[in-house]
Each structure stands twice: as structure tokens, then as C-alpha cells.
Design an enzyme around this catalytic site. Structure first.
Site, short mmCIF file in Angstrom:
data_model
loop_
_atom_site.label_atom_id
_atom_site.label_comp_id
_atom_site.label_asym_id
_atom_site.label_seq_id
_atom_site.Cartn_x
_atom_site.Cartn_y
_atom_site.Cartn_z
N HIS A 164 -27.66 19.82 2.27
CA HIS A 164 -27.26 18.47 2.68
C HIS A 164 -25.77 18.51 2.93
O HIS A 164 -25.09 19.45 2.50
CB HIS A 164 -27.55 17.47 1.54
CG HIS A 164 -26.70 17.76 0.34
ND1 HIS A 164 -27.09 18.64 -0.65
CD2 HIS A 164 -25.46 17.34 -0.01
CE1 HIS A 164 -26.13 18.74 -1.56
NE2 HIS A 164 -25.12 17.97 -1.19
N HIS A 206 -19.28 19.91 4.53
CA HIS A 206 -19.78 21.24 4.22
C HIS A 206 -21.21 21.17 3.70
O HIS A 206 -21.64 20.14 3.18
CB HIS A 206 -18.90 21.92 3.16
CG HIS A 206 -19.00 21.29 1.82
ND1 HIS A 206 -18.32 20.14 1.48
CD2 HIS A 206 -19.75 21.61 0.73
CE1 HIS A 206 -18.64 19.79 0.25
NE2 HIS A 206 -19.52 20.65 -0.24
O1 3AM Z 1 -23.32 20.45 -2.79
P1 3AM Z 1 -22.14 19.65 -2.44
O2 3AM Z 1 -20.85 20.30 -2.81
O3 3AM Z 1 -22.15 19.14 -1.04
O4 3AM Z 1 -20.71 19.20 -5.29
C1 3AM Z 1 -21.67 18.20 -5.54
C2 3AM Z 1 -22.73 18.10 -4.48
O5 3AM Z 1 -22.19 18.30 -3.22
C3 3AM Z 1 -21.00 16.86 -5.42
O6 3AM Z 1 -22.01 15.95 -5.07
C4 3AM Z 1 -23.11 16.62 -4.51
C5 3AM Z 1 -24.36 16.35 -5.29
O7 3AM Z 1 -24.17 16.73 -6.61
N1 3AM Z 1 -20.40 16.47 -6.69
C6 3AM Z 1 -20.94 16.62 -7.91
N2 3AM Z 1 -20.09 16.16 -8.84
C7 3AM Z 1 -19.00 15.69 -8.18
C8 3AM Z 1 -17.78 15.08 -8.58
N3 3AM Z 1 -17.50 14.83 -9.84
C9 3AM Z 1 -19.20 15.91 -6.79
N4 3AM Z 1 -18.30 15.58 -5.86
C10 3AM Z 1 -17.16 15.01 -6.31
N5 3AM Z 1 -16.91 14.77 -7.61
#
Ligand code: 3AM
Length: 179
Positions: free
Chosen positions: A43, A129
Site C-alpha cells: 500500500h 513509498h
Molecule cells: O508500510 P509503510 O511504511 O507505508 O510505517 C507504517 C506503515 O506504513 C506507518 O503506517 C503504516 C501502517 O502501519 N506507521 C506506523 N507507525 C507510524 C508512526 N508512528 C507510522 N507512520 C508514522 N508514524
């Protein structure tokens, strides 16, 4: 409930990206040097919300309705043609060398709404990304073939994130069609 706004990917795009990943980063996969993200989980996060009570989440959804009513965002195509690596969190990702302006604007607006609703206030710049590998602790090798995926997007998805023994799983709980 832990949630985030994202672009979901068409099933064919998820499969094509997973196939390319397997051949482009064979040594990483084979050597167990990083954890491949399941293709079903691919995603593009637009705005991370985090934990919000149900009532606040409903208010946030109403505000997204209002946002798209007053400032519509067109459906479009994003070219995924760049690989990046963040050593700090060990994420190897695929993204666009050039992000469509409308997508950038949409992410900014969703991040603002998420923050106003009591969710995460993001200070880092939006970097579109798709996470391909997590826990990549070595500087990854250059990909053996250049990525070139044109992925259509026509909706925003609100996902609920669950963490289990097998890693994260994401459940779509609401979708908004783009104009
Ligand atoms: O897989 P991506 O990086 O696109 O990295 C986490 C993931 O995205 C991001 O939200 C998506 C679903 O979990 N994520 C998790 N914790 C986070 C946080 N504290 C976060 N992004 C920003 N801050």
C-alpha cells in the site's frame, strides 16, 4: 483502533511488484537479510493516524467527506520507478521519482485532518513509498532490474492495522472514490 489512510494497489500491481522484487533482490530474500512484506500488504500510506477512539475516527471520516466535496482530487496514475532505503528503520521501498502534485496535496490535507482529529501530527515530509522489505539491516544491493510500474489510483482507503505473531495485517474499513 490503529488506522491510516493509504492508496490500496490493484491486485495485478501487487503481484507484478512482488514478482519483480523476487528477481531484483534475490540475494536479500535468499539470504534472509530482510523481511519481505507480504504482497497482500502493499500500500502507499498517505497519512498515518494512529490510535483514535471510534467517535473521533467517525468525525475524521466526516471531515474527509467534506474535504473531497470542497476540494475534489482526481484519480490518476503514479509511476513507481525508484528504490529507496531508510537505514534508521530498515525499510527498503519502491516509490515514484516524481510524485503527482495532486497526490502530494491530498497527503498533506489528510495529514492535517488526521492531526486536527487527535491523530499523529507528522513533521516529516511526505515520501510516497511502498514498503518492500522491513528489518533490512545491511545496505541493500542495487536492484538487478529497474522498476517501472504505472499504477492507477481511484480511491483512498482507511485501513485498520492489526499486529499479530505473523506481523501486521491491514483491514480496509472505509473507501472514498476520487473524482
Ligand atoms: O508500510 P509503510 O511504511 O507505508 O510505517 C507504517 C506503515 O506504513 C506507518 O503506517 C503504516 C501502517 O502501519 N506507521 C506506523 N507507525 C507510524 C508512526 N508512528 C507510522 N507512520 C508514522 N508514524
Amino acid at each position: 483502533m490503529r488506522t491510516f489512510f493509504a492508496l490500496d494497489l490493484p491486485a495485478q500491481s501487487k503481484l507484478a511488484i512482488a514478482r519483480w522484487r523476487e528477481s531484483a533482490f534475490r540475494s536479500l530474500e535468499a539470504g534472509g537479510l530482510a523481511r519481505p512484506v507480504p504482497a497482500a500488504n502493499f500500500h502507499m500510506t498517505l497519512a498515518f493516524i494512529g490510535e483514535l477512539p471510534q467517535r473521533k475516527l467517525e468525525q475524521l471520516c466526516d471531515r474527509v467527506d467534506a474535504l473531497l466535496g470542497s476540494k475534489p482530487c482526481a484519480a490518476g496514475i503514479v509511476e513507481l520507478n525508484e528504490v529507496g532505503y531508510w537505514p534508521r528503520n530498515g525499510i527498503l521501498w519502491l516509490g515514484p521519482a516524481q510524485c503527482p502534485g495532486e497526490l502530494q496535496q491530498l497527503a498533506t490535507r489528510l495529514r492535517t485532518l488526521a492531526g486536527q482529529a487527535g491523530g499523529k501530527r507528522e513533521s516529516k515530509a511526505f515520501q510516497p513509498h511502498i514498503s518492500l522489505f522491513r528489518r533490512c539491516t545491511i545496505a541493500p544491493p542495487a536492484s538487478l532490474s529497474a522498476p517501472e510500474f504505472a499504477v492507477g489510483y481511484a480511491e483512498i482507503t482507511l485501513f485498520e492495522s492489526h499486529r499479530g505473531d505473523q506481523g501486521a495485517s491491514y483491514q480496509p474499513i472505509h473507501r472514498w472514490a476520487l473524482g
